[in-house]
Design an enzyme around this catalytic site. Structure first.
Site, PDB file in Angstrom:
ATOM      1  N   HIS A 332       0.829  -1.215   0.000  1.00 47.28           N
ATOM      2  CA  HIS A 332       0.000   0.000   0.000  1.00 47.28           C
ATOM      3  C   HIS A 332       0.859   1.258   0.000  1.00 47.28           C
ATOM      4  CE1 HIS A 332      -3.602   2.445   0.908  1.00 47.28           C
ATOM      5  NE2 HIS A 332      -2.733   3.175   1.623  1.00 47.28           N
ATOM      6  N   GLU A 333       1.813   1.337   0.915  1.00 47.42           N
ATOM      7  CA  GLU A 333       2.584   2.578   1.014  1.00 47.42           C
ATOM      8  C   GLU A 333       3.481   2.795  -0.198  1.00 47.42           C
ATOM      9  OE1 GLU A 333       1.532   4.555   3.048  1.00 47.42           O
ATOM     10  OE2 GLU A 333       0.533   3.239   4.475  1.00 47.42           O
ATOM     11  N   HIS A 336       1.596   4.327  -3.099  1.00 45.68           N
ATOM     12  CA  HIS A 336       1.480   5.790  -2.999  1.00 45.68           C
ATOM     13  C   HIS A 336       2.601   6.514  -3.742  1.00 45.68           C
ATOM     14  CE1 HIS A 336      -1.931   6.835  -0.571  1.00 45.68           C
ATOM     15  NE2 HIS A 336      -1.601   6.006   0.411  1.00 45.68           N
ATOM     16  N   GLU A 355      -5.883   7.950  -2.130  1.00 54.68           N
ATOM     17  CA  GLU A 355      -6.236   6.723  -1.420  1.00 54.68           C
ATOM     18  C   GLU A 355      -7.044   5.719  -2.238  1.00 54.68           C
ATOM     19  OE1 GLU A 355      -4.621   6.187   1.063  1.00 54.68           O
ATOM     20  OE2 GLU A 355      -3.998   8.186   1.681  1.00 54.68           O
ATOM     21  N   TYR A 407     -10.875   5.115   0.533  1.00 54.50           N
ATOM     22  CA  TYR A 407     -10.035   3.928   0.320  1.00 54.50           C
ATOM     23  C   TYR A 407     -10.799   2.845  -0.449  1.00 54.50           C
ATOM     24  CZ  TYR A 407      -6.823   5.801   3.920  1.00 54.50           C
ATOM     25  OH  TYR A 407      -5.956   6.571   4.647  1.00 54.50           O
TER      26      TYR A 407
END
Length: 542
Positions: A332-333, A336, A355, A407
């Site tokens: 996930h990070e 980004h 998101e 999200y």
């Protein structure tokens, strides 16, 4: 930024929300406007920051300066720089002279002795000090984290999305303006500690007998909230993977675990670069940095605190089991880096652009590793996390994000668009071109909508309105009428039209459903199965 879940003693309950400190705030103040709006005093373009600070762990104290290079976009005699009110302004120096200033809430209004000319580059240095706010529950509230690692040495990190980078350093704290020419980050720490910040380490030098300065250089534009320091008893390992420098900084006691867990970076990078284009900060390298908080998308220095577990601290946000096949924080990070760091929303109200797309990268990774069906199942599982409390676009100009539904609902919106297109080759080409078209740019929701409308050659305006600006979920109504089935949408905005995949006695077909009744001849509702995996919809048979 992370989805937040509540861990109960006997039960894990998923609650999709986000880290923004203003979530659900309704009564706006002048302080909100000063932070969230763009007025004359903020009408300048930042070109470069040089942040130079010293951290004294035992006192939880920082001091230093930020040299700001900027270009006025109109004649200016006063500018606004943001710094939390609890931090001290020591002096502001321009051409060797101390400037006067006034403070209002978390804004500092700086007076210049002459009018700064439009398009003329200028610079000044802002000296400051103080004890920054300590986060109570990072990364969901902003601030510093001061703790100790297993070695007993200080372990320090920052996490300030939502709360704002001005919590710990002076800057133009608005997402619309990133320093075009990157920044220098110089952090001085006690000798026994290491600092890891964004970009590449270019110099390490002693400062007196007890301190060492680490000089990091970021060559790309960077979000203010992405700027970070991570201080601890770190050890480093890494390699060049297919032309990309990958570096890992972990606590010494966790080196063996990290060597195993961080292997996931390789298939992830293979997947993401295939689907989204080349890693957007190659010049600044890719780093994972172990932190005392769960994680954050700090550009080129991704914060990792998932305790070397699969899933989200060992929990699957989709409740399907698929989320336990991979490390949520790594995937996930890092997602980004493309969506949020490279492509950044101008206003925090449009944070779904960060998101929603990044949550979709989780499903993309699943599809790369385990196939299309697992990706659909994972996305379907995320439906449980949609609360439909408020729209996922927030209020503009007041530093207000929308619902934490940004999200899962944002990801489900993208999955819906993919299946409206019904052409995977075109979908993947469109998504990759999107990341390249807006690379290293700040954007609005309108720009994103216009891009996908043009690229897909489909009028997606009602679809964006439905999912972004309302709390509705489209409901397909199937009504038996003698030997026919009537069908239409309910609970939608006007002119809502998307195709729906159904099976009639096992035979697949697509219905182009509108807000008006249409007829499916010689059919019974009991023989119809509706595919709710490919679109975020509900249905009812009456």
């Amino acid at each position: 930024m992370l989805q937040k879940i509540v861990l109960g003693a006997l039960l894990l309950v998923g609650v999709c929300t986000n880290a923004q400190v203003l979530h659900k705030k309704k009564n706006y103040t002048e302080a909100d406007t000063l932070r969230g709006s763009l007025r004359k005093e903020r009408n300048f373009d930042v070109k470069h920051y040089t942040l130079d600070i010293k951290v004294v762990p035992e006192d939880r104290f920082i001091s230093g300066s930020n040299t700001i290079v900027m270009v006025p976009q109109e004649p200016l005699k006063k500018v606004q720089i943001d710094l939390y009110a609890n931090m001290n302004v020591d002096s502001i120096i321009y051409k060797g002279t101390a400037l006067t200033y006034t403070r209002k809430f978390d804004a500092v209004f700086i007076n210049f002795p002459e009018v700064l000319k439009e398009n003329d580059e200028t610079s000044f240095t802002f000296y400051y000090s103080g004890n920054p706010i300590v986060a109570k529950n990072a990364p969901w509230d902003g601030g510093f984290v001061f703790t100790k690692s297993g070695s007993g040495l200080p372990w320090i990190a920052t996490a300030c999305q939502g709360a704002g980078a001005s919590l710990w350093w002076p800057n133009k704290d608005h997402q619309s303006d990133e320093p075009d020419n990157g920044m220098d980050i110089l952090v001085t720490v006690p000798n026994e500690l290491v600092d890891v910040s964004n970009g590449r380490l270019t110099e390490t030098k002693p400062v007196g007998d007890d301190y060492t300065q680490y000089h990091w250089v970021v060559t790309n534009p960077i979000n203010n909230y992405d700027v970070t320091l991570n201080i601890g008893d770190y050890t480093h390992f890494g390699e060049t993977y297919k032309g990309l420098d990958t570096d890992f900084y972990v606590l010494k006691e966790n080196l063996e675990k990290a060597n195993v867990q961080f292997k996931e970076v390789e298939p992830m990078m293979d997947c993401f670069q295939e689907k989204f284009g080349e890693y957007p900060f190659k010049e600044d390298s890719y780093k994972l940095v172990e932190t005392p908080h769960l994680g954050m998308e700090h550009q080129s220095a991704v914060a990792y605190g998932n305790k070397y577990l699969k899933g989200y601290l060992g929990y699957d946000l989709s409740r399907t089991g698929i989320g336990l096949k991979w490390d949520y924080i790594i995937i996930h990070e890092t997602g980004h880096e493309w969506f949020g760091n490279s492509i950044t929303s101008k206003d925090i109200a449009d944070m779904w652009v960060h998101e929603g797309f990044t949550t979709y990268t989780e499903a993309v990774y699943v599809e790369c590793r385990w196939g299309y069906e697992d990706a659909l199942k994972y996305l379907y599982g995320l439906r449980q996390n949609v609360s439909n409390d408020i729209p996922i676009i927030g209020d503009y100009g007041v530093n207000k994000e929308g619902s934490g539904d940004m999200y899962p609902k944002g990801a489900l919106l993208l999955n819906t668009i993919r299946h409206i297109m019904n052409d995977d080759e075109k979908w993947w080409a469109t998504l990759k071109e999107y990341t390249l078209h807006f690379k290293h740019q700040t954007v609005t929701t309108k720009q994103v909508e216009d891009y996908f409308n043009n690229a897909t050659e489909i009028d997606l305006a009602p679809i964006f309105d439905e999912y972004l600006r309302t709390t509705k979920i489209p409901k397909l109504i199937l009504k038996q009428d003698r030997k026919n089935v009537l069908y239409k949408w309910e609970n939608t905005v006007d002119n809502f039209t998307i195709p729906v995949e159904i099976a009639v006695k096992g035979k697949s077909m697509r219905l182009d459903v509108t807000n008006e009744w249409q007829k499916l001849p010689k059919c019974k509702t009991e023989n119809i199965k509706v595919n709710t995996y490919t679109s975020f919809i509900e249905y009812s048979k009456i």
